[in-house]
Design a protein around this motif. Structure first.
Motif, PDB file in Angstrom:
ATOM      1  N   VAL A 340       0.138 -12.961  36.516  1.00  0.00           N
ATOM      2  CA  VAL A 340       0.789 -14.113  35.791  1.00  0.00           C
ATOM      3  C   VAL A 340       2.138 -14.689  36.010  1.00  0.00           C
ATOM      4  CG1 VAL A 340       1.068 -15.077  33.560  1.00  0.00           C
ATOM      5  CG2 VAL A 340      -1.262 -13.736  33.896  1.00  0.00           C
ATOM      6  N   PHE A 341       2.921 -13.929  36.062  1.00  0.00           N
ATOM      7  CA  PHE A 341       4.333 -14.128  36.228  1.00  0.00           C
ATOM      8  C   PHE A 341       4.639 -14.611  37.544  1.00  0.00           C
ATOM      9  CE2 PHE A 341       8.635 -13.337  37.353  1.00  0.00           C
ATOM     10  CZ  PHE A 341       9.365 -13.992  36.633  1.00  0.00           C
ATOM     11  N   ASP A 342       4.124 -13.825  38.680  1.00  0.00           N
ATOM     12  CA  ASP A 342       4.056 -14.173  39.954  1.00  0.00           C
ATOM     13  C   ASP A 342       3.577 -15.672  40.359  1.00  0.00           C
ATOM     14  OD1 ASP A 342       4.946 -14.299  42.628  1.00  0.00           O
ATOM     15  OD2 ASP A 342       3.543 -12.670  43.128  1.00  0.00           O
ATOM     16  N   SER A 343       2.064 -15.961  39.695  1.00  0.00           N
ATOM     17  CA  SER A 343       1.740 -17.143  39.705  1.00  0.00           C
ATOM     18  C   SER A 343       2.356 -18.349  39.182  1.00  0.00           C
ATOM     19  CB  SER A 343       0.311 -17.055  39.224  1.00  0.00           C
ATOM     20  OG  SER A 343      -0.585 -16.132  39.845  1.00  0.00           O
ATOM     21  N   LEU A 344       2.907 -18.017  38.079  1.00  0.00           N
ATOM     22  CA  LEU A 344       3.548 -19.328  37.296  1.00  0.00           C
ATOM     23  C   LEU A 344       4.987 -19.570  38.059  1.00  0.00           C
ATOM     24  CD1 LEU A 344       3.809 -18.189  33.457  1.00  0.00           C
ATOM     25  CD2 LEU A 344       2.439 -19.764  34.541  1.00  0.00           C
ATOM     26  N   LEU A 345       5.684 -18.245  38.666  1.00  0.00           N
ATOM     27  CA  LEU A 345       6.847 -18.601  39.298  1.00  0.00           C
ATOM     28  C   LEU A 345       6.453 -19.351  40.813  1.00  0.00           C
ATOM     29  CD1 LEU A 345       9.834 -18.396  39.697  1.00  0.00           C
ATOM     30  CD2 LEU A 345       9.715 -16.089  40.777  1.00  0.00           C
ATOM     31  N   GLY A 346       5.395 -19.162  41.501  1.00  0.00           N
ATOM     32  CA  GLY A 346       5.088 -19.540  42.573  1.00  0.00           C
ATOM     33  C   GLY A 346       4.654 -21.115  42.460  1.00  0.00           C
ATOM     34  N   THR A 347       3.814 -21.374  41.216  1.00  0.00           N
ATOM     35  CA  THR A 347       3.533 -22.901  40.763  1.00  0.00           C
ATOM     36  C   THR A 347       4.686 -23.458  40.819  1.00  0.00           C
ATOM     37  OG1 THR A 347       1.558 -21.945  39.907  1.00  0.00           O
ATOM     38  CG2 THR A 347       2.219 -24.095  38.981  1.00  0.00           C
ATOM     39  N   LEU A 348       5.646 -23.070  39.915  1.00  0.00           N
ATOM     40  CA  LEU A 348       6.958 -23.853  39.852  1.00  0.00           C
ATOM     41  C   LEU A 348       7.784 -24.186  40.882  1.00  0.00           C
ATOM     42  CD1 LEU A 348       8.191 -22.165  36.290  1.00  0.00           C
ATOM     43  CD2 LEU A 348       7.230 -24.272  36.579  1.00  0.00           C
ATOM     44  N   LEU A 349       7.577 -23.425  41.946  1.00  0.00           N
ATOM     45  CA  LEU A 349       8.506 -23.675  43.170  1.00  0.00           C
ATOM     46  C   LEU A 349       7.637 -24.397  44.067  1.00  0.00           C
ATOM     47  CD1 LEU A 349      10.198 -19.904  43.522  1.00  0.00           C
ATOM     48  CD2 LEU A 349      11.238 -22.264  42.534  1.00  0.00           C
ATOM     49  N   GLY A 350       6.055 -24.266  44.083  1.00  0.00           N
ATOM     50  CA  GLY A 350       5.414 -24.727  45.013  1.00  0.00           C
ATOM     51  C   GLY A 350       5.031 -26.177  44.840  1.00  0.00           C
ATOM     52  N   ILE A 351       5.060 -26.615  43.574  1.00  0.00           N
ATOM     53  CA  ILE A 351       4.771 -27.955  43.308  1.00  0.00           C
ATOM     54  C   ILE A 351       5.911 -28.982  43.722  1.00  0.00           C
ATOM     55  CG2 ILE A 351       4.390 -29.587  41.516  1.00  0.00           C
ATOM     56  CD1 ILE A 351       2.691 -27.668  39.867  1.00  0.00           C
ATOM     57  N   PRO A 352       7.011 -28.602  43.334  1.00  0.00           N
ATOM     58  CA  PRO A 352       8.184 -29.685  44.203  1.00  0.00           C
ATOM     59  C   PRO A 352       8.084 -29.295  45.563  1.00  0.00           C
ATOM     60  CG  PRO A 352       8.885 -28.166  42.237  1.00  0.00           C
ATOM     61  CD  PRO A 352       7.587 -27.624  42.391  1.00  0.00           C
ATOM     62  N   LEU A 353       8.021 -28.475  46.169  1.00  0.00           N
ATOM     63  CA  LEU A 353       7.888 -28.100  47.697  1.00  0.00           C
ATOM     64  C   LEU A 353       6.891 -29.006  48.092  1.00  0.00           C
ATOM     65  CD1 LEU A 353       9.366 -26.890  50.272  1.00  0.00           C
ATOM     66  CD2 LEU A 353       7.759 -24.979  49.770  1.00  0.00           C
TER      67      LEU A 353
END
Length: 699
Positions: A340-353
């Motif tokens: 869950v934590f890794d997915s949330l962090l990846g989503t927060l960084l992936g959407i702006p990228l």
């Protein structure tokens, strides 16, 4: 002269704390530590009317105690068993009225072949003056009195009593742990110990803290299990609410199981496809180039497959001790919290990228152009002249410089041809972070950095090979002049008589190689610095990936929510010491002690010593909770690894490379029928509905 026996009475703070108790039966554990010391751990008390109604309904007390004790920890069962300790009765006027147990067989116990029995008859010595205030709970606690004790057929009435109040541990609340300072397995040293030291450790322990703490941590479970075997009153409203919550959890568990099964089918399909392509050369090349990405994606897929296995309900005996239950709960929630934590962090960084992919491509292109022209080309031209005033060999510097410039030009041409495709790479990187988490995206970034700087690595390997060859040639020629020869089998230098022709050839070769070494060293140092800078970027990203993988997010969340769930050691707060009926003193400051010894008194004295203390815990800091999980990261950057890497760079024998991201565990690929996997997911989610001892209708 007879020796007075010491008795430690571990008494719950919430047992008869506010009002005088009704006549009750006291249950717990009897732990004879030695011939002169006894521990009595009181777990709970049961009202005699409630117990009588249960017995009249056909339930046998011995059978209830036996079934309850079967669910206790194995270590506690080996030392003692849950039993009826005694009968407690108090008079509100201050005069205590005692009664016998009425059933001596409930106090009989067999421990290690020795027959012993315990009957605890306790009362409140004086409701008005025989009490202390618990500063932790803010309530008035009445001091229990040990009237007499049955031991091996003898009655012990004169005891030095040490009353230790403790707060009953509960799952999700707090528990007690001895910590590292009370470890029973110290590290063995190779030095020989004297005989008196070995005899000292063979002495009987006067305080078995391990068993006592396990008994205290199991007190709440023992009471709930004991009450669960009694006839419960049927409440229609409670039954309706229980059935509604059960139905809601079944729907939720079925929904989660269906989604997880769909993911399971997709992952298994890709697994079959990749296994079919594993024999092709393209797949082998792909796995070598993107080694970090493949490892992290495989680990994330295994985590997605294994989360229901970790959420499986534990054995009832694992939940009987609060300490074991807390460790099992943190282990159960380790995988899904990391996902869950890794997915949330990846989503927060992936959407702006994803939306800024074109801007990221422009920035990387400009940086690549500056790095190629400003560092590589300029540095090679600088080395072909007189760098920093050093006079290098012009011919060798020109050859090495032209080779480097040609390699840089080839790589720049390739970048200009396929560089426009990297805008799609950034979108793929963002999509990887959204689907698989930030660690997989970071691992893919490491592989791309390695691929983009391949020309720097190739030039570094070429120059390091030339540099290493010159160093080895100079070392061999220097041994020739000294009359030594390297013996690789014995790893030593042996004497050897060289001929005159060998000395002449060696002299002719030694001079040009030595004079050309500064030129080669200048190019080697330059490309080593560039390659090391690139590796440091990859190492920093890899360390971040290992940090994200190794962080115990469940423990961090629980520590932030309630620090008491992470105890580390115990200590006692002395609040009252009474030597006779008239001489007593109380310490209002509650001085802290780590170890207490009860003094023995002569048999001629009829006065008993009473010591009253409170059991309290030290707690781990956040750094102490998470630091053991980072040992794998520390080992990759240990002093020996850094020393060997530095020595390899100086001698040209090895090339610095970024260590692979350390994974917290190795999970093999799981292959089971999808129907069984669906049932596994559903049962795992449903098992998390409640703690097994919290369900009033589970028994």
């Amino acid at each position: 002269m007879t020796t007075r026996r010491n008795c430690r009475l571990w008494w719950p703070t919430d047992l008869f704390s506010q009002t005088p108790p009704n006549p009750s039966f006291v249950f717990g554990w009897f732990l004879p530590s030695s011939e002169a010391s006894i521990d009595v751990v009181v777990a709970f008390a049961c009202d005699q009317h409630k117990l009588a109604s249960s017995l009249n309904s056909g339930l046998d007390l011995m059978e209830i105690l036996r079934r309850t004790d079967e669910n206790m920890p194995t270590v506690l069962q080996d030392k003692s068993e849950l039993s009826l300790l005694g009968y407690l009765e108090a008079d509100c006027s201050g005069n205590s009225k005692m009664g016998s147990c009425g059933n001596d067989r409930n106090g009989d116990m067999k421990r290690n072949g020795n027959q012993s029995s315990c009957s605890l008859l306790s009362s409140q010595e004086n409701w008005r003056c025989g009490c202390v205030r618990d500063r932790i709970l803010g309530q008035v606690l009445a001091i229990p009195k040990m009237d007499h004790l049955h031991l091996n057929g003898n009655i012990e009435s004169h005891l030095d009593l040490h009353v230790i109040f403790y707060e009953i541990p509960t799952f999700g609340g707090h528990h007690y742990s001895l910590g590292a300072q009370f470890s029973s397995n110290p590290v063995e040293t190779p030095s020989k110990k004297p005989k008196w030291f070995e005899d000292l450790h063979r002495r009987d322990s006067y305080l078995d803290l391990d068993t006592v703490i396990q008994a205290i941590n199991s007190a709440n479970a023992a009471q709930i299990l004991f009450d669960g075997h009694q006839c419960a009153e049927f409440r229609p409203l409670l039954f309706i609410l229980h059935m509604f919550s059960t139905f809601a959890w079944q729907i939720f568990a079925a929904s989660v199981a269906s989604i997880s099964t769909m993911i399971y089918i997709v992952l298994q399909s890709f697994r079959i496809l990749f296994s079919w392509l594993s024999h092709t050369s393209i797949y082998v090349l792909f796995t070598k180039v993107f080694s970090n990405s493949s490892k992290n994606v495989h680990f994330r897929c295994c985590q997605l497959l294994y989360w229901p296995v970790f959420l499986q309900d534990q054995n009832m005996r694992d939940w009987s001790c609060v300490e074991f239950a807390e460790k099992a709960a943190s282990h159960k929630h380790s995988i899904w919290s990391s996902i869950v934590f890794d997915s949330l962090l990846g989503t927060l960084l992936g959407i702006p990228l994803w939306f800024k992919a074109e801007l990221a491509y422009i920035w990387v292109s400009d940086f690549s152009l500056d790095f190629t022209n400003g560092w590589l080309r300029t540095g090679c031209v600088w080395l072909m002249g007189n760098p920093a005033g050093f006079k290098l060999n012009t011919e060798l510097a020109g050859v090495l410089g032209m080779i480097s410039l040609n390699a840089i030009q080839i790589w720049s041409t390739l970048w200009a041809s396929v560089g426009f495709l990297f805008i799609h790479f950034f979108k793929g990187l963002a999509l990887c972070g959204i689907l698989f988490g930030s660690t997989c995206a970071a691992a893919l970034l490491i592989d791309i950095i390695t691929l983009l700087t391949m020309h720097v690595l190739i030039l570094h390997l070429f120059i390091s090979l030339l540099y290493l060859t010159q160093i080895q040639a100079l070392s061999a020629l220097w041994r020739l002049f000294r009359g030594k020869k390297l013996n690789p089998l014995r790893h030593r230098l042996d004497s050897y008589d060289y001929t005159v022709e060998q000395h002449v050839v060696g002299s002719l070769l030694f001079t040009p190689i030595l004079l050309l070494l500064p030129t080669t060293s200048a190019f080697y140092i330059f490309f080593t610095i560039l390659h090391t800078a690139v590796c440091f970027v990859s190492i920093a990203i890899g360390a971040t990936v290992s940090f994200i993988h190794s962080t115990p997010y469940a423990k961090v969340f629980l520590w932030l929510k309630m620090r008491k769930r992470f105890p580390s050691g115990i200590f006692l707060k002395v609040v009252l010491c009474q030597h006779s009926e008239t001489e007593a003193f109380a310490d209002s400051n509650s001085s802290t002690v780590d170890q207490h010894k009860t003094a023995s008194s002569s048999g001629s004295s009829s006065k008993s010593t009473i010591l009253v203390t409170f059991l309290d815990s030290n707690y781990l800091k956040l750094g102490e909770v998470v630091w053991p999980h980072y040992k794998n990261i520390y080992s990759a950057f240990s002093r020996s690894a850094i020393r060997s890497s530095a020595y390899g760079l100086l001698t040209g024998r090895s090339t610095l490379h970024a260590p692979a991201a350390s994974l917290p565990m190795k999970l093999p690929w799981i292959v089971i029928p999808w129907k069984e996997y669906w049932h596994l997911c559903r049962n795992s989610v449903y098992a998390c509905r409640k703690h097994p001892y919290h369900n009033p209708l589970s028994h």
